[in-house]
Write an enzyme that holds these catalytic residues in place. Structure first.
Site, short mmCIF file in Angstrom:
data_model
loop_
_atom_site.label_atom_id
_atom_site.label_comp_id
_atom_site.label_asym_id
_atom_site.label_seq_id
_atom_site.Cartn_x
_atom_site.Cartn_y
_atom_site.Cartn_z
N THR A 284 0.84 -1.20 0.00
CA THR A 284 0.00 0.00 0.00
C THR A 284 0.88 1.25 0.00
O THR A 284 1.94 1.27 0.62
CB THR A 284 -0.89 -0.02 1.26
N THR B 134 4.40 4.22 -3.70
CA THR B 134 5.37 3.37 -4.40
C THR B 134 4.71 2.06 -4.81
O THR B 134 4.91 1.57 -5.93
CB THR B 134 6.61 3.11 -3.51
N GLU C 4 -0.26 -5.31 6.28
CA GLU C 4 1.07 -5.44 5.66
C GLU C 4 1.93 -6.43 6.43
O GLU C 4 2.63 -7.26 5.85
CB GLU C 4 1.75 -4.06 5.61
C1 5RP Z 1 1.48 2.14 4.08
C2 5RP Z 1 2.95 1.94 4.06
C3 5RP Z 1 3.70 2.46 2.89
O1 5RP Z 1 4.44 1.42 2.34
C4 5RP Z 1 4.62 3.55 3.33
O2 5RP Z 1 3.86 4.54 4.01
C5 5RP Z 1 5.36 4.18 2.16
O3 5RP Z 1 4.47 4.88 1.36
P1 5RP Z 1 4.93 5.65 0.05
O4 5RP Z 1 5.32 4.62 -0.93
O5 5RP Z 1 3.69 6.42 -0.36
O6 5RP Z 1 6.05 6.57 0.42
O7 5RP Z 1 3.55 1.38 4.95
O8 5RP Z 1 0.91 1.72 5.28
#
Ligand code: 5RP
Length: 223
Positions: free
Chosen positions: A32, A35, A107
């Site tokens: 999530t 990225t 996750e």
């Molecule tokens: C969501 C997460 C994401 O992997 C983390 O916040 C990184 O997000 P981004 O890719 O938008 O920087 O742990 O719960």
């Protein structure tokens, strides 16, 4: 390359990593965040070869289904072949802080089931000591104040993420000002506080492979 381009580059590299390993019984875990969303976009090119995914959030599930990629309940699969997800911070041991998007519990469950956990991140996420990014803790709503008091006793500064409810119906406390020198010990300690569902330290089960986007190119770092 700017941060967005680096995210796209690591997403493409992770998609290639997955593509090379696909087989009939392959189950792909999908994370999530922005990225992970870039990774989902890369899956479109070979979506017909992907027979089964599990999603770490309702948002990710909707994105996969919009592409016509099958999403299963984790209880219906025996194991997850590869899990690809982003992170808020990673250290050289591939211990992570995750949960900036609030999906930390699902996750962590998928990471626990995954044979291989691939973290994709741009260089801004790579740190020597975890804790500059506030550490998320998912709590049962009625336990929020109790957990916050216990976190203060551990030296943290918990901040209630107001107006945010997780996919599991719970609340988030973000712990500021923690200099996390022993991630495994803190992860374990936080999980022992009654009312904590899980916390965003992924140290007991770190990533197996980090695909890191840097200005010099993509680095693959193994645990
Ligand atoms: C969501 C997460 C994401 O992997 C983390 O916040 C990184 O997000 P981004 O890719 O938008 O920087 O742990 O719960």
């Amino acid at each position: 390359m700017d941060q967005n381009e680096l995210k796209k580059a690591v997403a493409a590299a992770a998609a290639q990593h997955v593509k090379e390993r696909l087989h009939e019984k392959f189950v792909l875990g999908v994370g999530t965040g922005s990225t992970a969303n870039a990774f989902i976009e890369c899956l479109a090119a070979f979506k017909h070869d992907i027979h089964c995914t599990v999603a770490s959030s309702e948002g990710t599930k909707a994105r996969l289904q919009a592409l016509g990629i099958p999403v299963m309940d984790l209880n219906s699969v025996d194991e997850v072949s590869v899990y690809v997800d982003g992170a808020d911070e990673t250290n050289a041991q591939l211990q992570l802080i995750k949960g900036g998007g609030g999906a930390l519990t699902r996750e962590k469950i998928i990471a626990a089931v995954a044979r291989e956990f691939v973290c994709i991140a741009d260089q801004s996420k790579y740190v020597s000591v975890l804790g500059t990014f506030p550490l998320p803790v998912e709590v049962i709503p009625m336990a929020r104040s109790h957990v916050a008091r216990a976190i203060v006793m551990l030296g943290g500064d918990p901040v209630y993420r107001e107006g945010f409810v997780t996919d599991n119906g719970n609340h988030i406390l973000d712990i500021h000002h923690m200099h996390i020198v022993n991630p495994v010990a803190l992860e374990t300690q936080l999980n022992q506080i009654t009312g904590v569902v899980t916390n965003g330290l992924f140290a007991v089960r770190p990533a197996d492979l980090l695909i890191l986007g840097t200005s010099e190119g993509i680095r693959s770092i193994k645990a």
